[in-house]
Design an enzyme around this catalytic site. Structure first.
Site, mmCIF file in Angstrom:
data_model
loop_
_atom_site.group_PDB
_atom_site.id
_atom_site.type_symbol
_atom_site.label_atom_id
_atom_site.label_comp_id
_atom_site.label_asym_id
_atom_site.label_seq_id
_atom_site.Cartn_x
_atom_site.Cartn_y
_atom_site.Cartn_z
ATOM 1 N N HIS A 256 39.168 40.979 38.082
ATOM 2 C CA HIS A 256 38.403 38.987 38.273
ATOM 3 C C HIS A 256 39.001 38.180 39.448
ATOM 4 O O HIS A 256 37.577 38.145 39.784
ATOM 5 C CB HIS A 256 39.330 38.684 36.350
ATOM 6 C CG HIS A 256 39.243 37.211 36.077
ATOM 7 N ND1 HIS A 256 38.342 37.506 35.611
ATOM 8 C CD2 HIS A 256 39.191 35.786 36.564
ATOM 9 C CE1 HIS A 256 37.527 35.676 35.070
ATOM 10 N NE2 HIS A 256 38.639 35.415 35.837
ATOM 11 N N GLU A 257 39.412 37.957 39.983
ATOM 12 C CA GLU A 257 40.168 37.151 40.515
ATOM 13 C C GLU A 257 39.773 37.287 41.928
ATOM 14 O O GLU A 257 39.292 36.768 43.028
ATOM 15 C CB GLU A 257 41.730 36.913 40.714
ATOM 16 C CG GLU A 257 42.917 36.415 39.892
ATOM 17 C CD GLU A 257 42.046 35.366 39.506
ATOM 18 O OE1 GLU A 257 40.726 33.948 40.033
ATOM 19 O OE2 GLU A 257 42.234 34.767 38.101
ATOM 20 N N HIS B 78 35.889 36.110 42.081
ATOM 21 C CA HIS B 78 36.044 34.786 42.899
ATOM 22 C C HIS B 78 36.283 34.632 44.404
ATOM 23 O O HIS B 78 35.285 33.699 44.663
ATOM 24 C CB HIS B 78 37.398 33.732 41.451
ATOM 25 C CG HIS B 78 37.021 33.800 40.491
ATOM 26 N ND1 HIS B 78 36.186 33.324 39.789
ATOM 27 C CD2 HIS B 78 37.609 34.096 39.211
ATOM 28 C CE1 HIS B 78 35.991 32.990 38.562
ATOM 29 N NE2 HIS B 78 37.484 33.996 38.239
#
Length: 377
Positions: A25-26, A29
């Site tokens: 997920h990170e 980003h």
């Protein structure tokens, strides 16, 4: 009954599920932010005290926190891990200001935020595509092979050989569609459109509520119509078509999540059914005991869940940021810092309340309160 995993396996399985999914997920980003020219000052897996940390040549501090319940990427210009804008970014030198998150165009900021949930969905799609390619796609026709006596289907007048065309107006293509529709609607009325001997017939029924137990002794209340399929049909899936099948399955899972959340908000389903980290840990350990395929499939489900939850329009979550950007796009100026501060405080309160609720539910599902009341009594 299958033997439940021990404490150590449960903890290891939980970390093996949450750690990679938070990282993925990170990473979404981080990669899109880097593509947009934004400097990442910190990339953290977990919160709390650092277990390990190192700084790369770009100046990003990669850290592992002691609490593996989430993570964050803090970009230049962020005030904290929740990505609130630091007013001091305007005082930075021009070169540093240019690589700050707030300096980027609206579409780039939105893309950076949306990349986290998107890559969670992509991760799940890759797993489901591999399963579809390896095992094929279930295409069992939506035809009643058997009708259980005394069931909801029998009460509605469904007969063996009837083809289920739609349930409450929702088109049914395969038998799996019947199961997925009914299992989250116990005790709900249902209008069943069937095809019998070339004629369309409408039946009125009521989904039965049944209590089922899995091999680990967990009890679930689910809906059942009481029909069984005929001969199972599993079609091979070509490599080029596997992602299409996976995207369709992901969409079905997300739709089920949306409908279930709507039932909870509408009062049709108890908030006691919401689970949290402790429940995920328990099921992680159980999935691990069933083999690598079950464990990987469970990871795909949690990845979809993580992406979906992060898109909810709650400040501090990705969906809250995207909501602010939507407002900014409409009014042609950013949401005022005062409104953002109020929204972030409210969002934090909502998240803390939700964590308390799901933790209470988790402990209740483990029977803690009953044991405590027995000790006190």
């Amino acid at each position: 009954m299958i033997q439940n995993p021990g404490f150590l396996l449960t903890v290891l399985a939980f970390v093996a599920v949450i750690g990679p999914l938070v990282f993925v997920h990170e990473l979404g980003h981080y990669l899109v932010g880097r593509w947009c020219g934004v400097k990442a000052e910190a990339f953290s897996i977990g919160f709390g005290p650092e277990i390990a940390a190192w700084v790369d040549r770009r100046g990003t501090r990669w850290r592992i926190g002691a609490l593996p319940l989430g993570g964050y990427v803090r970009f230049k210009g962020d005030m904290n891990a929740s990505s609130q804008t630091d007013p001091a970014w305007l005082q930075l030198p021009a070169a540093e200001r240019a690589e700050s998150f707030p300096a980027k165009p609206l579409w780039q900021r939105a893309a950076i935020v949306a990349a986290g949930p998107f890559i969670n969905f992509l991760f799940a799609i890759l797993i489901l595509a591999a399963f579809a390619f390896a095992h094929g796609e279930s295409r069992t026709p939506a035809v009643a092979g058997q009708v259980q006596p005394g069931s909801a289907a029998a009460a509605a007048g469904i007969q063996p050989g009837d083809r289920i065309v739609s349930l409450n107006g929702r088109e049914v293509a395969t038998f799996d569609d019947i199961r997925l529709y009914a299992q989250i609607r116990p005790d709900e009325p249902v209008k069943i459109l069937i095809e019998r001997a070339g004629r369309s017939i409408e039946k009125q029924g009521h989904v039965s509520a049944v209590q089922e137990r899995d091999g680990f002794g967990n009890s679930y209340r689910i809906g059942r119509l009481g029909i069984a399929p005929g001969e199972p049909v599993v079609e091979p899936v070509a490599l080029w078509r596997a992602p299409i099948v996976a995207i369709k399955q992901t969409g079905q899972i997300i739709r089920t999540m949306v409908e279930t959340l709507g039932q909870i908000l509408g009062g049709g389903r108890s908030v006691k059914e919401l689970g949290g980290p402790l429940k995920i840990a328990e099921v992680s350990g159980q999935a691990a005991t069933l083999g690598i395929e079950s464990f990987v499939f469970f990871m795909a489900l949690i990845s979809i869940n993580l992406g979906f939850i992060n898109l909810l329009p709650i400040p501090m979550l990705d969906g809250g940021h995207l909501l602010f950007y939507g407002v900014e796009a409409v009014q042609r100026r950013p949401v005022s810092p005062r409104v953002q501060e109020w929204a972030y405080r409210s969002g934090l309160a909502v998240l803390l309340a939700m964590m308390m609720l799901v933790t209470f539910n988790d402990l209740s599902s483990f029977g803690l309160w009953e044991r405590l009341s027995g000790l006190i009594g």
